[in-house]
Write a protein that holds these residues in place. Structure first.
Motif, PDB file in Angstrom:
ATOM      1  N   SER A  67     -11.435 -15.881  13.035  1.00  0.00           N
ATOM      2  CA  SER A  67     -10.987 -15.271  11.794  1.00  0.00           C
ATOM      3  C   SER A  67     -11.609 -15.951  10.577  1.00  0.00           C
ATOM      4  O   SER A  67     -12.022 -15.295   9.621  1.00  0.00           O
ATOM      5  CB  SER A  67      -9.457 -15.337  11.715  1.00  0.00           C
ATOM      6  N   ALA A  68     -11.712 -17.289  10.609  1.00  0.00           N
ATOM      7  CA  ALA A  68     -12.313 -18.026   9.494  1.00  0.00           C
ATOM      8  C   ALA A  68     -13.794 -17.691   9.346  1.00  0.00           C
ATOM      9  O   ALA A  68     -14.313 -17.575   8.222  1.00  0.00           O
ATOM     10  CB  ALA A  68     -12.122 -19.524   9.697  1.00  0.00           C
ATOM     11  N   LYS A 336      -8.459 -16.639   6.933  1.00  0.00           N
ATOM     12  CA  LYS A 336      -8.479 -15.648   7.999  1.00  0.00           C
ATOM     13  C   LYS A 336      -9.424 -14.514   7.618  1.00  0.00           C
ATOM     14  O   LYS A 336      -9.856 -14.408   6.470  1.00  0.00           O
ATOM     15  CB  LYS A 336      -7.070 -15.089   8.236  1.00  0.00           C
ATOM     16  N   SER A 337      -9.722 -13.636   8.584  1.00  0.00           N
ATOM     17  CA  SER A 337     -10.592 -12.504   8.284  1.00  0.00           C
ATOM     18  C   SER A 337      -9.984 -11.612   7.208  1.00  0.00           C
ATOM     19  O   SER A 337     -10.689 -10.999   6.409  1.00  0.00           O
ATOM     20  CB  SER A 337     -10.846 -11.682   9.556  1.00  0.00           C
ATOM     21  N   TRP A 338      -8.653 -11.569   7.137  1.00  0.00           N
ATOM     22  CA  TRP A 338      -7.976 -10.710   6.157  1.00  0.00           C
ATOM     23  C   TRP A 338      -7.726 -11.397   4.816  1.00  0.00           C
ATOM     24  O   TRP A 338      -7.353 -10.764   3.844  1.00  0.00           O
ATOM     25  CB  TRP A 338      -6.632 -10.223   6.708  1.00  0.00           C
ATOM     26  N   GLY A 360      -8.605  -3.892   1.199  1.00  0.00           N
ATOM     27  CA  GLY A 360      -8.887  -3.129   2.407  1.00  0.00           C
ATOM     28  C   GLY A 360      -8.388  -3.765   3.688  1.00  0.00           C
ATOM     29  O   GLY A 360      -8.530  -3.192   4.764  1.00  0.00           O
ATOM     30  N   HIS A 361      -7.781  -4.938   3.576  1.00  0.00           N
ATOM     31  CA  HIS A 361      -7.275  -5.634   4.757  1.00  0.00           C
ATOM     32  C   HIS A 361      -5.745  -5.595   4.792  1.00  0.00           C
ATOM     33  O   HIS A 361      -5.094  -5.265   3.805  1.00  0.00           O
ATOM     34  CB  HIS A 361      -7.768  -7.084   4.778  1.00  0.00           C
ATOM     35  N   SER A 362      -5.202  -5.954   5.956  1.00  0.00           N
ATOM     36  CA  SER A 362      -3.745  -5.892   6.121  1.00  0.00           C
ATOM     37  C   SER A 362      -3.274  -6.943   7.108  1.00  0.00           C
ATOM     38  O   SER A 362      -4.066  -7.517   7.860  1.00  0.00           O
ATOM     39  CB  SER A 362      -3.321  -4.505   6.618  1.00  0.00           C
ATOM     40  N   MET A 363      -1.972  -7.179   7.104  1.00  0.00           N
ATOM     41  CA  MET A 363      -1.357  -7.996   8.146  1.00  0.00           C
ATOM     42  C   MET A 363      -1.148  -7.130   9.382  1.00  0.00           C
ATOM     43  O   MET A 363      -1.212  -5.898   9.325  1.00  0.00           O
ATOM     44  CB  MET A 363       0.009  -8.502   7.678  1.00  0.00           C
ATOM     45  N   ILE A 410      -0.631  -3.539   3.315  1.00  0.00           N
ATOM     46  CA  ILE A 410      -2.044  -3.164   3.263  1.00  0.00           C
ATOM     47  C   ILE A 410      -2.521  -3.331   1.838  1.00  0.00           C
ATOM     48  O   ILE A 410      -1.919  -2.766   0.910  1.00  0.00           O
ATOM     49  CB  ILE A 410      -2.268  -1.708   3.727  1.00  0.00           C
ATOM     50  N   ALA A 411      -3.574  -4.105   1.624  1.00  0.00           N
ATOM     51  CA  ALA A 411      -4.077  -4.368   0.273  1.00  0.00           C
ATOM     52  C   ALA A 411      -5.086  -3.296  -0.144  1.00  0.00           C
ATOM     53  O   ALA A 411      -6.065  -3.063   0.563  1.00  0.00           O
ATOM     54  CB  ALA A 411      -4.727  -5.751   0.221  1.00  0.00           C
ATOM     55  N   GLU A 412      -4.839  -2.666  -1.279  1.00  0.00           N
ATOM     56  CA  GLU A 412      -5.810  -1.710  -1.838  1.00  0.00           C
ATOM     57  C   GLU A 412      -6.798  -2.443  -2.751  1.00  0.00           C
ATOM     58  O   GLU A 412      -7.979  -2.145  -2.766  1.00  0.00           O
ATOM     59  CB  GLU A 412      -5.075  -0.607  -2.590  1.00  0.00           C
ATOM     60  N   THR A 413      -6.289  -3.387  -3.546  1.00  0.00           N
ATOM     61  CA  THR A 413      -7.115  -4.351  -4.259  1.00  0.00           C
ATOM     62  C   THR A 413      -6.803  -5.718  -3.658  1.00  0.00           C
ATOM     63  O   THR A 413      -5.960  -5.813  -2.764  1.00  0.00           O
ATOM     64  CB  THR A 413      -6.774  -4.375  -5.760  1.00  0.00           C
ATOM     65  N   GLU A 414      -7.453  -6.759  -4.141  1.00  0.00           N
ATOM     66  CA  GLU A 414      -7.017  -8.087  -3.703  1.00  0.00           C
ATOM     67  C   GLU A 414      -5.552  -8.230  -4.075  1.00  0.00           C
ATOM     68  O   GLU A 414      -5.158  -7.963  -5.217  1.00  0.00           O
ATOM     69  CB  GLU A 414      -7.825  -9.195  -4.373  1.00  0.00           C
ATOM     70  N   LEU A 415      -4.736  -8.623  -3.116  1.00  0.00           N
ATOM     71  CA  LEU A 415      -3.288  -8.650  -3.315  1.00  0.00           C
ATOM     72  C   LEU A 415      -2.757 -10.038  -2.995  1.00  0.00           C
ATOM     73  O   LEU A 415      -3.050 -10.597  -1.938  1.00  0.00           O
ATOM     74  CB  LEU A 415      -2.623  -7.590  -2.430  1.00  0.00           C
ATOM     75  N   LYS A 416      -1.989 -10.590  -3.937  1.00  0.00           N
ATOM     76  CA  LYS A 416      -1.386 -11.911  -3.727  1.00  0.00           C
ATOM     77  C   LYS A 416       0.130 -11.771  -3.744  1.00  0.00           C
ATOM     78  O   LYS A 416       0.677 -11.049  -4.587  1.00  0.00           O
ATOM     79  CB  LYS A 416      -1.836 -12.895  -4.810  1.00  0.00           C
ATOM     80  N   LEU A 417       0.768 -12.437  -2.794  1.00  0.00           N
ATOM     81  CA  LEU A 417       2.226 -12.382  -2.738  1.00  0.00           C
ATOM     82  C   LEU A 417       2.785 -13.729  -2.313  1.00  0.00           C
ATOM     83  O   LEU A 417       2.110 -14.536  -1.674  1.00  0.00           O
ATOM     84  CB  LEU A 417       2.703 -11.266  -1.811  1.00  0.00           C
TER      85      LEU A 417
END
Length: 437
Positions: A67-68, A336-338, A360-363, A410-417
């Motif tokens: 993933s890295a 990780k890849s995401w 474009g990535h998700s958990m 699911i992130a549409e833009t870069e998403l931070k939480l």
């Protein structure tokens, strides 16, 4: 040119920036022209592309680092992943089978095998191309790159060449010596063995089949856990009679410790750090959002990350491994890849994590049996799916998931939480994955 990059190890001598997932080759510490930073892996990968745009690069690594690698090199990077760690010979055998059976490379093509973590410049990659060309000639079954020693080192094995030619046969090999013995070897014209060699792909496969019982890549992968741990040097190199060595006199540094890594750094401070004018030969590497101040220090490295804080004499930092082995091994930062995650706080009954998801990535769609979770979106936008119900989320939104609840984002833009885990038992094993509805 076909290249197998060996990317393994836990890099504990570069604690606290490295851990079992984030080995030294993933640490972003080298400044690029645009002001951003890149890792050893990214630097070497780009250097290979500059030397040969058509080079086929396969990264041989452990399963935990896939993933890295995708995070830093992209999803298209070719990877041969060990299901468990079995030293360099099994890793090379698996990579060779991957090149043959998965990538369809002919056994007559030459392959260059080299570690991912030396600090090198363009002339090194020109030497790799020459090494590959020499292997294609078929004068020897195996061609090593011998590094002209910069000093009598106790860290490397030595190659004793038959003569002082640029390309010559090998007289003998010597294991890692004392400093005094290393001086004797260098007096005999010895070269450092940097673990770099070239041969035809068919040779690697032949040696693998001689010592391992398998039919193809998939069969070897399934039997991998039962293989004997052994290095390529012991299993093959020191037994081979048809072998040559090519001299390399360019820059080559093994960046395995803080002492050697700081020698290759162009800056004395990475991240938030300040030192007064009395400091001499001091380096600060700070991944935290708090400042570090150094005063009146000499020959010291200071490094801070979510894993911990190191303040050490540079020479003494080489001996930290036994101390790190006895520390809390919980991973507090990983790429990780995401995206990435960073542990912010741990208390009894709770853990707080900052999660960054790439656009474009998700958990995974997953659930936890023994903990609740609360997500607070702090930037970006995307969608959550909670027990099959989908909704858009953006900065300021709060999502609560009880134990047993299936969920993903699911992130549409870069998403931070900010993720707060709450429960009497918080464990990475408490996770069940599901298919999205």
């Amino acid at each position: 040119m076909n290249i197998i990059l060996l990317s393994g190890g836990s890099g504990k001598r570069l604690w606290p920036l490295s851990n079992d997932i984030r080995s030294k080759q993933f640490i972003k510490i080298f400044r690029k022209k645009d002001g951003s930073y890149e890792s050893m892996l990214q630097r070497v990968y780009c250097q290979i592309r500059e030397a040969d745009m058509d080079a086929k690069v396969t990264v041989a690594t452990s399963k935990s680092q896939i993933s890295a690698i995708h995070n830093q090199l992209g999803e298209e990077a070719a990877i041969s992943a060990e299901p468990s760690r079995r030293d360099t010979f099994p890793a090379m055998a698996l990579a060779a089978a991957h090149l043959s059976d998965v990538q369809g490379i002919s056994p007559e093509e030459s392959v260059v095998v080299c570690p991912v973590d030396p600090y090198v410049e363009k002339d090194y990659f020109a030497a790799l191309k020459a090494l590959a060309s020499q292997a294609e000639k078929g004068e020897a079954k195996l061609v090593l790159l011998g590094i002209e020693p910069a000093y009598p080192s106790e860290k490397y094995g030595y190659i004793i060449p038959a003569d002082d030619g640029e390309i010559t046969s090998v007289k003998t090999f010597k294991e890692k010596p004392t400093a005094e013995r290393a001086k004797e070897y260098i007096g005999q014209g010895a070269l450092w063995n940097g673990g770099v060699f070239a041969c035809k792909l068919g040779y690697l496969l032949e040696k693998a089949h001689e010592q391992m019982d398998f039919t193809d890549y998939q069969d070897l992968y399934e039997k991998y856990d039962a293989l004997t741990r052994i290095s390529f040097d012991y299993a093959v190199v020191e037994r081979e009679q048809s072998i040559q060595v090519m001299r390399f006199a360019g820059q080559w540094k093994d960046l395995g410790t803080w002492n050697t890594l700081t020698e290759a750094m162009e800056e004395t401070v990475v991240g938030q750090g300040v030192m007064d004018e009395t400091c001499r030969d001091v380096h600060i590497v700070n991944e935290m959002d708090v400042p570090v101040l150094a005063m009146g220090l000499k020959d010291v490295v200071i490094s801070a990350s979510p894993e911990g804080i190191l303040v050490a004499d540079k020479g003494q930092s080489s001996y930290m491994k036994p101390f790190v082995d006895n520390m809390d091994s919980r991973i507090r930062f990983a790429e990780k890849s995401w995206g990435s995650y960073r542990v912010l706080d741990v208390e009894k009954g709770s853990m707080t994590i900052k999660v960054t998801l790439r656009a474009g990535h998700s958990m995974n769609y997953h659930a936890h049996r023994r903990r609740d979770e609360v997500w607070t979106v702090i930037s970006g936008s995307g969608r959550t799916i909670v027990d099959g119900m989908e909704q858009k989320v953006e900065r300021g939104d709060v999502i609560t998931m009880s134990a047993g609840c299936r969920h993903t984002v699911i992130a549409e833009t870069e998403l931070k939480l900010i993720e707060v885990q709450i429960g009497e038992e918080i464990s990475v094993q408490d996770k069940v994955k599901f298919e999205l509805p």
